[in-house]
Enzyme design. Sequence first.
Site, PDB file in Angstrom:
ATOM      1  N   ARG A 150     -16.501 -28.698  -3.400  1.00  0.00           N
ATOM      2  CA  ARG A 150     -16.491 -29.544  -2.190  1.00  0.00           C
ATOM      3  C   ARG A 150     -15.088 -30.031  -1.800  1.00  0.00           C
ATOM      4  NH1 ARG A 150     -21.275 -31.753  -4.610  1.00  0.00           N
ATOM      5  NH2 ARG A 150     -23.057 -30.667  -3.751  1.00  0.00           N
ATOM      6  N   LYS A 172      -6.285 -25.315   9.881  1.00  0.00           N
ATOM      7  CA  LYS A 172      -7.408 -24.432  10.233  1.00  0.00           C
ATOM      8  C   LYS A 172      -7.508 -23.350   9.163  1.00  0.00           C
ATOM      9  CE  LYS A 172      -7.825 -24.702  15.240  1.00  0.00           C
ATOM     10  NZ  LYS A 172      -7.693 -23.952  16.504  1.00  0.00           N
ATOM     11  N   GLU A 214       3.559 -15.521  18.275  1.00  0.00           N
ATOM     12  CA  GLU A 214       3.130 -16.920  18.097  1.00  0.00           C
ATOM     13  C   GLU A 214       4.293 -17.888  18.341  1.00  0.00           C
ATOM     14  OE1 GLU A 214       0.060 -17.695  17.960  1.00  0.00           O
ATOM     15  OE2 GLU A 214      -1.100 -16.568  16.469  1.00  0.00           O
ATOM     16  N   LYS A 256       4.028 -27.596  16.952  1.00  0.00           N
ATOM     17  CA  LYS A 256       2.672 -27.586  16.374  1.00  0.00           C
ATOM     18  C   LYS A 256       2.356 -28.943  15.758  1.00  0.00           C
ATOM     19  CE  LYS A 256      -0.905 -25.078  14.194  1.00  0.00           C
ATOM     20  NZ  LYS A 256      -1.470 -23.834  13.716  1.00  0.00           N
ATOM     21  N   GLU A 266      -9.138 -30.402  17.358  1.00  0.00           N
ATOM     22  CA  GLU A 266      -9.295 -29.668  18.626  1.00  0.00           C
ATOM     23  C   GLU A 266     -10.389 -30.264  19.512  1.00  0.00           C
ATOM     24  OE1 GLU A 266      -8.425 -25.444  18.312  1.00  0.00           O
ATOM     25  OE2 GLU A 266      -9.808 -25.083  19.964  1.00  0.00           O
ATOM     26  N   ARG A 270      -5.372 -29.584  21.363  1.00  0.00           N
ATOM     27  CA  ARG A 270      -5.018 -28.526  20.399  1.00  0.00           C
ATOM     28  C   ARG A 270      -5.410 -27.133  20.896  1.00  0.00           C
ATOM     29  NH1 ARG A 270      -5.389 -28.341  13.758  1.00  0.00           N
ATOM     30  NH2 ARG A 270      -4.728 -26.161  13.624  1.00  0.00           N
ATOM     31  N   ASN A 274      -4.115 -21.956  21.497  1.00  0.00           N
ATOM     32  CA  ASN A 274      -4.852 -20.694  21.574  1.00  0.00           C
ATOM     33  C   ASN A 274      -4.497 -19.887  22.817  1.00  0.00           C
ATOM     34  OD1 ASN A 274      -6.462 -20.536  19.207  1.00  0.00           O
ATOM     35  ND2 ASN A 274      -7.615 -22.280  19.971  1.00  0.00           N
ATOM     36  N   HIS A 277      -5.158 -16.192  22.931  1.00  0.00           N
ATOM     37  CA  HIS A 277      -6.044 -15.850  21.812  1.00  0.00           C
ATOM     38  C   HIS A 277      -7.441 -15.425  22.253  1.00  0.00           C
ATOM     39  CE1 HIS A 277      -2.786 -17.610  19.583  1.00  0.00           C
ATOM     40  NE2 HIS A 277      -3.387 -17.463  18.426  1.00  0.00           N
ATOM     41  N   HIS A 281      -8.253 -12.193  20.574  1.00  0.00           N
ATOM     42  CA  HIS A 281      -9.326 -12.039  19.579  1.00  0.00           C
ATOM     43  C   HIS A 281     -10.286 -10.916  19.992  1.00  0.00           C
ATOM     44  CE1 HIS A 281      -8.910 -16.341  17.691  1.00  0.00           C
ATOM     45  NE2 HIS A 281      -7.951 -15.524  17.337  1.00  0.00           N
ATOM     46  N   HIS A 294      -2.803  -9.334  14.555  1.00  0.00           N
ATOM     47  CA  HIS A 294      -3.160 -10.557  15.276  1.00  0.00           C
ATOM     48  C   HIS A 294      -2.106 -10.903  16.341  1.00  0.00           C
ATOM     49  CE1 HIS A 294      -4.732 -14.572  16.003  1.00  0.00           C
ATOM     50  NE2 HIS A 294      -3.534 -15.061  15.788  1.00  0.00           N
TER      51      HIS A 294
HETATM   52  P1  NAD Z   1      -1.136 -10.919   7.141  1.00  0.00           P
HETATM   53  O1  NAD Z   1      -1.451 -12.086   6.332  1.00  0.00           O
HETATM   54  O2  NAD Z   1      -2.081  -9.780   7.140  1.00  0.00           O
HETATM   55  O3  NAD Z   1       0.302 -10.387   6.732  1.00  0.00           O
HETATM   56  C1  NAD Z   1       0.827  -9.271   7.404  1.00  0.00           C
HETATM   57  C2  NAD Z   1       1.239  -8.160   6.420  1.00  0.00           C
HETATM   58  O4  NAD Z   1       2.492  -8.502   5.848  1.00  0.00           O
HETATM   59  C3  NAD Z   1       0.283  -7.961   5.265  1.00  0.00           C
HETATM   60  O5  NAD Z   1       0.213  -6.597   4.969  1.00  0.00           O
HETATM   61  C4  NAD Z   1       0.977  -8.698   4.124  1.00  0.00           C
HETATM   62  O6  NAD Z   1       0.616  -8.221   2.846  1.00  0.00           O
HETATM   63  C5  NAD Z   1       2.409  -8.423   4.423  1.00  0.00           C
HETATM   64  N1  NAD Z   1       3.385  -9.393   3.929  1.00  0.00           N
HETATM   65  C6  NAD Z   1       3.247 -10.726   3.851  1.00  0.00           C
HETATM   66  N2  NAD Z   1       4.419 -11.290   3.504  1.00  0.00           N
HETATM   67  C7  NAD Z   1       5.285 -10.277   3.335  1.00  0.00           C
HETATM   68  C8  NAD Z   1       6.657 -10.223   2.999  1.00  0.00           C
HETATM   69  N3  NAD Z   1       7.375 -11.326   2.842  1.00  0.00           N
HETATM   70  N4  NAD Z   1       7.242  -9.023   2.905  1.00  0.00           N
HETATM   71  C9  NAD Z   1       6.530  -7.869   3.144  1.00  0.00           C
HETATM   72  N5  NAD Z   1       5.245  -7.868   3.499  1.00  0.00           N
HETATM   73  C10 NAD Z   1       4.639  -9.070   3.600  1.00  0.00           C
HETATM   74  O7  NAD Z   1      -0.935 -11.312   8.685  1.00  0.00           O
HETATM   75  P2  NAD Z   1      -0.212 -12.553   9.385  1.00  0.00           P
HETATM   76  O8  NAD Z   1       0.326 -12.015  10.641  1.00  0.00           O
HETATM   77  O9  NAD Z   1       0.690 -13.276   8.478  1.00  0.00           O
HETATM   78  O10 NAD Z   1      -1.424 -13.551   9.712  1.00  0.00           O
HETATM   79  C11 NAD Z   1      -2.461 -13.168  10.591  1.00  0.00           C
HETATM   80  C12 NAD Z   1      -3.675 -14.012  10.287  1.00  0.00           C
HETATM   81  O11 NAD Z   1      -3.380 -15.373  10.509  1.00  0.00           O
HETATM   82  C13 NAD Z   1      -4.872 -13.666  11.151  1.00  0.00           C
HETATM   83  O12 NAD Z   1      -6.021 -13.547  10.352  1.00  0.00           O
HETATM   84  C14 NAD Z   1      -4.999 -14.859  12.061  1.00  0.00           C
HETATM   85  O13 NAD Z   1      -6.314 -15.094  12.470  1.00  0.00           O
HETATM   86  C15 NAD Z   1      -4.467 -15.963  11.214  1.00  0.00           C
HETATM   87  N6  NAD Z   1      -3.974 -17.127  11.949  1.00  0.00           N
HETATM   88  C16 NAD Z   1      -4.428 -18.340  11.591  1.00  0.00           C
HETATM   89  C17 NAD Z   1      -3.954 -19.471  12.227  1.00  0.00           C
HETATM   90  C18 NAD Z   1      -4.396 -20.831  11.778  1.00  0.00           C
HETATM   91  O14 NAD Z   1      -4.091 -21.816  12.465  1.00  0.00           O
HETATM   92  N7  NAD Z   1      -5.035 -20.951  10.629  1.00  0.00           N
HETATM   93  C19 NAD Z   1      -3.012 -19.347  13.267  1.00  0.00           C
HETATM   94  C20 NAD Z   1      -2.576 -18.087  13.609  1.00  0.00           C
HETATM   95  C21 NAD Z   1      -3.066 -16.967  12.954  1.00  0.00           C
HETATM   96  N1  GLY Z   2      -3.340 -21.467  15.843  1.00  0.00           N
HETATM   97  C1  GLY Z   2      -4.145 -22.361  16.596  1.00  0.00           C
HETATM   98  C2  GLY Z   2      -4.298 -23.685  15.975  1.00  0.00           C
HETATM   99  O1  GLY Z   2      -3.801 -23.946  14.891  1.00  0.00           O
HETATM  100  O2  GLY Z   2      -4.933 -24.522  16.544  1.00  0.00           O
END
Ligand code: NAD
Ligand code: GLY
Length: 395
Positions: A150, A172, A214, A256, A266, A270, A274, A277, A281, A294
Amino acid sequence: MTSLIQATDATLSREPVDLVLTSGERPSTPTQTVLIELGDRSYPIVIGQGLLGKANTYATLPPAASAFVVTNTMVESLYADALRADLASRYAKVHCVVLPDGEAHKTWQTLNLIFDALLQHGCDRNTVLFALGGGVVGDMTGFAAASFMRGVPFVQVPTTLLAQVDSSVGGKTGINHPLGKNMIGAFHQPLLVVCDLDTLDTLPARELSAGLAEVIKYGPIYDMDFMAWLESHIDALRACDRVALAHAVRCSCEIKAAVVGADEREAGLRAILNFGHTFGHAIESGMGYGVWLHGEGVGAGMLMAAELSRRLGLVDAAFCARLRALVARAGLPVRAPVLDANDNAGRYLELMRVDKKAQAGEIRFVLIDGPGKAVLRTAPDALVREVVNTCCAPA
Ligand code: NAD
Ligand code: GLY
């Protein structure tokens, strides 16, 4: 059509940091801290170089019995040893689980691997989780931390640009569902975010560009001075220039922090984060998770949202062209993909109705209401169809 929210003007001072030469020959930037202010859930984002490999990076964390590192196959080979060594001096036990790499693995099945390992290692409420990787690892680790026993504490150690400027900040967390992106999740704030700019050295160029999407979004929704700065530093950012990266990460985190500090869950404001997005998405899930990154979906999605804003009379064609030029210079696709050869616009609409911002099947888009200001609005399907047809048409 209803206008639901509006962003405030940016008032943050964001002078670029000076270059500092350390005792070695390597140029470096000073370590900077941005605070996320959320009362008793406030936490710092530390941005700098050489943070991995320094045990005192984690000195502010409260004492705990054990640490549990979550990473993936790619990042494990690059950075897990350094983090484990840092943590070994603070925690009696440091465990690690290595997940499969990629957006396609942001699922219940992969999440369960984290729970399996936590239980197999006898972890309890005195365990701190550390997310070492990009947004996929960060979102899944955060969700595991929100739900294991939890709720246990966690720390974000983002290693992609996208994760450093966005996903590691704001609490998030979650996973994808085959029917919709990020559909299952929870709000759970980390204790600390550690952005080591040196980790970006190993990031493939395509992933760096995805992160820039982003970064770019913060301009149109909040701060056109930042957009102008990006226009003059986009080449330096793509070349991994440390000073430029430090500035971009800090500004992104400051914006942010301001938005999340005003609207953590949100309820309104907030949603502006997006921008791009809703279309993005749809691209990600419509193409199959992992086919478009993404950030690539967000890049093309911002152009679609800007075009919709233009058709609603909120911005002019010059603004759309300016944004398109910056997205292209960031190395991102500017043309949206065709998701269905028979009824492409219909497929986009179908996918976008699953968006979390939709209400009673009515899609709510983040649109630009004049440069630097975002609004959340509905739009007639016919207009959205025109936008999809225009933005997916061959050049
Ligand atoms: P990812 O986590 O898939 O990383 C991209 C690639 O880079 C992967 O293959 C990873 O293994 C590799 N990698 C990571 N660090 C590395 C490094 N230093 N050197 C070499 N390779 C490396 O993708 P991302 O773009 O980091 O994140 C996308 C995700 O984030 C999506 O699922 C999206 O929905 C999410 N997201 C969440 C929020 C939130 O607020 N929580 C906001 C934006 C995006
Ligand atoms: N990436 C969108 C949010 O954090 O609200």
